[in-house]
Design a protein around this motif. Structure first.
Motif, short mmCIF file in Angstrom:
data_model
loop_
_atom_site.label_atom_id
_atom_site.label_comp_id
_atom_site.label_asym_id
_atom_site.label_seq_id
_atom_site.Cartn_x
_atom_site.Cartn_y
_atom_site.Cartn_z
N UNK A 26 -3.02 45.31 -33.79
CA UNK A 26 -4.11 44.85 -33.10
C UNK A 26 -4.01 43.14 -33.04
N UNK A 27 -3.88 42.71 -31.91
CA UNK A 27 -3.77 41.21 -31.88
C UNK A 27 -5.40 40.50 -31.85
N UNK A 28 -5.72 39.78 -32.75
CA UNK A 28 -7.05 39.22 -32.69
C UNK A 28 -6.86 37.55 -32.25
N UNK A 29 -6.97 37.38 -30.96
CA UNK A 29 -6.75 35.97 -30.50
C UNK A 29 -8.00 35.21 -30.12
N UNK A 30 -8.07 33.93 -30.81
CA UNK A 30 -9.25 32.95 -30.58
C UNK A 30 -8.88 31.70 -30.34
N UNK A 31 -9.70 31.10 -29.35
CA UNK A 31 -9.26 29.85 -28.54
C UNK A 31 -9.67 28.79 -29.85
N UNK A 32 -8.86 27.67 -29.90
CA UNK A 32 -9.00 26.80 -30.93
C UNK A 32 -10.30 26.00 -30.60
N UNK A 59 -5.71 24.40 -28.42
CA UNK A 59 -6.07 23.57 -27.06
C UNK A 59 -6.93 24.52 -26.16
N UNK A 60 -7.09 25.86 -26.40
CA UNK A 60 -7.80 26.65 -25.37
C UNK A 60 -9.07 26.82 -26.09
N UNK A 61 -10.08 27.28 -24.98
CA UNK A 61 -11.73 27.39 -25.37
C UNK A 61 -11.59 29.04 -25.14
N UNK A 62 -12.81 29.56 -24.72
CA UNK A 62 -13.13 30.97 -24.82
C UNK A 62 -12.38 31.81 -23.82
#
Length: 82
Positions: A26-32, A59-62
């Motif tokens: 499972x990939x848990x991806x969070x915006x910086x 560089x990403x948000x939500x």
């Protein structure tokens, strides 16, 4: 009007005890720069998953896929090929 009740309904279920039962990778991806960091600890989620991988979208948000579609594709592709 439609989105808020979905999130409110999910507060009736505690997902933490069942995370250890998810056996697939499972990939848990969070915006910086996500504003949700104060609500949920995504690193903790990834650690609770037997095959959890935590990644940060620089560089990403939500809304990572909308903000940077190519980065999203690259991260997902890397997850599936590694």
């Amino acid at each position: 009007r439609h989105e808020a009740p979905l999130f409110m309904g999910s507060m009736h279920f505690n997902p933490w005890p069942v995370l250890e039962n998810i056996s697939c990778p499972a990939l848990v991806l969070e915006g910086e720069y996500t504003e949700n960091k104060g609500f949920i600890d995504f690193k903790k989620v990834a650690k609770a998953l037997p095959k959890g991988i935590y990644r940060v979208a620089a560089g990403a948000g939500h809304l990572i896929p909308m903000e940077n579609p190519q980065l999203t594709i690259d991260i997902i592709r890397d997850f599936f090929t590694s």
